[in-house]
Design a protein around this motif. Structure first.
Motif, PDB file in Angstrom:
ATOM      1  N   CYS A 205      46.120  39.025  32.563  1.00 58.90           N
ATOM      2  CA  CYS A 205      44.683  39.236  32.332  1.00 58.90           C
ATOM      3  C   CYS A 205      44.183  40.529  32.950  1.00 58.90           C
ATOM      4  O   CYS A 205      42.995  40.858  32.835  1.00 58.90           O
ATOM      5  CB  CYS A 205      43.896  38.054  32.893  1.00 58.90           C
ATOM      6  SG  CYS A 205      44.290  36.471  32.105  1.00 58.90           S
ATOM      7  N   GLY A 206      45.080  41.254  33.616  1.00 54.99           N
ATOM      8  CA  GLY A 206      44.705  42.498  34.287  1.00 54.99           C
ATOM      9  C   GLY A 206      45.117  42.430  35.741  1.00 54.99           C
ATOM     10  O   GLY A 206      45.144  41.345  36.340  1.00 54.99           O
ATOM     11  N   LEU A 207      45.449  43.563  36.319  1.00 51.18           N
ATOM     12  CA  LEU A 207      45.951  43.592  37.691  1.00 51.18           C
ATOM     13  C   LEU A 207      44.932  43.052  38.687  1.00 51.18           C
ATOM     14  O   LEU A 207      45.253  42.182  39.508  1.00 51.18           O
ATOM     15  CB  LEU A 207      46.348  45.022  38.068  1.00 51.18           C
ATOM     16  CG  LEU A 207      46.921  45.208  39.483  1.00 51.18           C
ATOM     17  CD1 LEU A 207      48.178  44.370  39.666  1.00 51.18           C
ATOM     18  CD2 LEU A 207      47.209  46.680  39.745  1.00 51.18           C
ATOM     19  N   TRP A 208      43.692  43.570  38.629  1.00 52.30           N
ATOM     20  CA  TRP A 208      42.683  43.108  39.564  1.00 52.30           C
ATOM     21  C   TRP A 208      42.283  41.658  39.293  1.00 52.30           C
ATOM     22  O   TRP A 208      42.080  40.878  40.228  1.00 52.30           O
ATOM     23  CB  TRP A 208      41.456  44.012  39.502  1.00 52.30           C
ATOM     24  CG  TRP A 208      41.610  45.277  40.278  1.00 52.30           C
ATOM     25  CD1 TRP A 208      41.740  46.541  39.791  1.00 52.30           C
ATOM     26  CD2 TRP A 208      41.670  45.398  41.705  1.00 52.30           C
ATOM     27  NE1 TRP A 208      41.879  47.451  40.814  1.00 52.30           N
ATOM     28  CE2 TRP A 208      41.839  46.783  41.997  1.00 52.30           C
ATOM     29  CE3 TRP A 208      41.601  44.486  42.752  1.00 52.30           C
ATOM     30  CZ2 TRP A 208      41.929  47.245  43.300  1.00 52.30           C
ATOM     31  CZ3 TRP A 208      41.687  44.962  44.055  1.00 52.30           C
ATOM     32  CH2 TRP A 208      41.847  46.324  44.321  1.00 52.30           C
ATOM     33  N   ALA A 209      42.170  41.322  38.029  1.00 47.40           N
ATOM     34  CA  ALA A 209      41.834  39.941  37.687  1.00 47.40           C
ATOM     35  C   ALA A 209      42.907  38.990  38.210  1.00 47.40           C
ATOM     36  O   ALA A 209      42.609  37.961  38.831  1.00 47.40           O
ATOM     37  CB  ALA A 209      41.693  39.793  36.170  1.00 47.40           C
ATOM     38  N   GLY A 210      44.172  39.346  37.968  1.00 49.39           N
ATOM     39  CA  GLY A 210      45.266  38.503  38.431  1.00 49.39           C
ATOM     40  C   GLY A 210      45.301  38.384  39.935  1.00 49.39           C
ATOM     41  O   GLY A 210      45.529  37.292  40.483  1.00 49.39           O
ATOM     42  N   ALA A 211      45.081  39.504  40.628  1.00 46.15           N
ATOM     43  CA  ALA A 211      45.110  39.488  42.092  1.00 46.15           C
ATOM     44  C   ALA A 211      44.018  38.583  42.653  1.00 46.15           C
ATOM     45  O   ALA A 211      44.249  37.817  43.603  1.00 46.15           O
ATOM     46  CB  ALA A 211      44.959  40.904  42.630  1.00 46.15           C
TER      47      ALA A 211
END
Length: 289
Positions: A117-123
């Motif tokens: 879902c995206g790097l920042w979203a996943g993090a």
């Protein structure tokens, strides 16, 4: 009574169907379904694509499954010792090792689904899942038991916002409302079991407040979340916003008064306010980023 590890050759856990049913029951299916459905719906109202919504829903589902299974597996020894019925690992429907395997498998799936879902979203989502695991494994019995709920619930709408095209940061009010809802959910989850948990040595934040203190405090974060959801977004709240906030306040007050004699009334009132908050969150979905 046999231990869950012994239920392999006979009894209800002998068949795959029985084990699958036990796994389904031990994942805390009610919260899993509710949280997954809410976040999937929020992804749709926020403007995510169909693919993005499916990925977000799958990530939330696997994360919630891992947390639920971790909770039951970790608590199994205490639940067995106290003879707590109604839990599959206690009733022998499924073994503790099987629940641990399911928890780690769900967590392993959650990682790539979240990052898709995206790097920042996943993090952000994985940080929320990690907070929930920390609750299960240690913080549940400490004065900081509220913190994982606040972090985990705040992370969910932030995860949805960061998964939108352009990966925008979530608004302050949706994160704040999520954290408040998490604190309210913690109080609501703990309230029915406070006395039994105290007997087994669990002293989380609600337990330190005691049954009466937790009951009286329960509606406060939920009504505060209502206020944030109504007043936080840009623009006037409108008649429906004022009406929703009024309803939440009156229901919470009624629950506090009636809950003196009937604890279930306080819990029912909290659930009603949480439903109002859920509706507000979905109605405000388009402005979460």
């Amino acid at each position: 009574m046999g231990t869950p590890e012994q239920s392999t050759a006979g009894g209800p856990a002998a068949s795959w169907a029985g084990r699958l049913g036990g796994l389904a029951g031990s994942c805390h299916p009610g919260p899993v379904v509710a949280v997954t459905a809410l976040m999937t719906a929020l992804a749709a109202t926020a403007g995510q694509s169909a693919v993005g919504g499916v990925l977000a829903g799958a990530a939330v589902l696997t994360g919630q499954l891992s947390v639920g299974w971790c909770n039951d597996a970790f608590d199994a020894r205490r639940d067995i010792a106290t003879g707590r019925r109604g839990k599959p690992v206690v009733d022998g429907t499924v073994g503790v090792k099987q629940v641990w395997v399911a928890a780690y498998a769900a967590l392993a799936l959650c990682v790539p689904l979240s990052l898709a879902c995206g790097l920042w979203a996943g993090a952000v989502h994985l940080a929320g899942v990690a907070a929930a695991w920390a609750y299960d494994l240690h913080l549940k019995a400490t004065a900081w038991s509220w913190a994982p709920y606040a972090v985990g619930f705040a992370a969910l709408p932030a995860f949805v916002a960061l998964g939108l095209p352009g990966h925008p940061w979530p608004t302050w009010w949706v994160v704040t409302a999520g954290a408040l809802l998490g604190v309210g959910a913690h109080l609501g989850d703990a309230l029915p079991d406070i006395r039994r948990d105290l007997a087994t040595g669990v002293r989380g934040w609600p337990h330190r407040l005691g049954p009466n203190g937790a009951r009286l405090l329960l509606p406060v974060p939920l009504v505060a979340a209502s206020a944030v959801l109504v007043l936080g977004p840009t623009g006037p709240p409108g008649k429906w916003g004022a009406a929703a906030l009024t309803v939440a306040g009156l229901v919470a007050l009624a629950g506090a008064v009636l809950g003196r004699r009937r604890e279930r009334a306080a819990f029912a009132a909290a659930v009603t306010v949480a439903v109002v908050d859920t509706a507000l969150l979905l109605l405000r979905g388009a402005g979460i980023a």
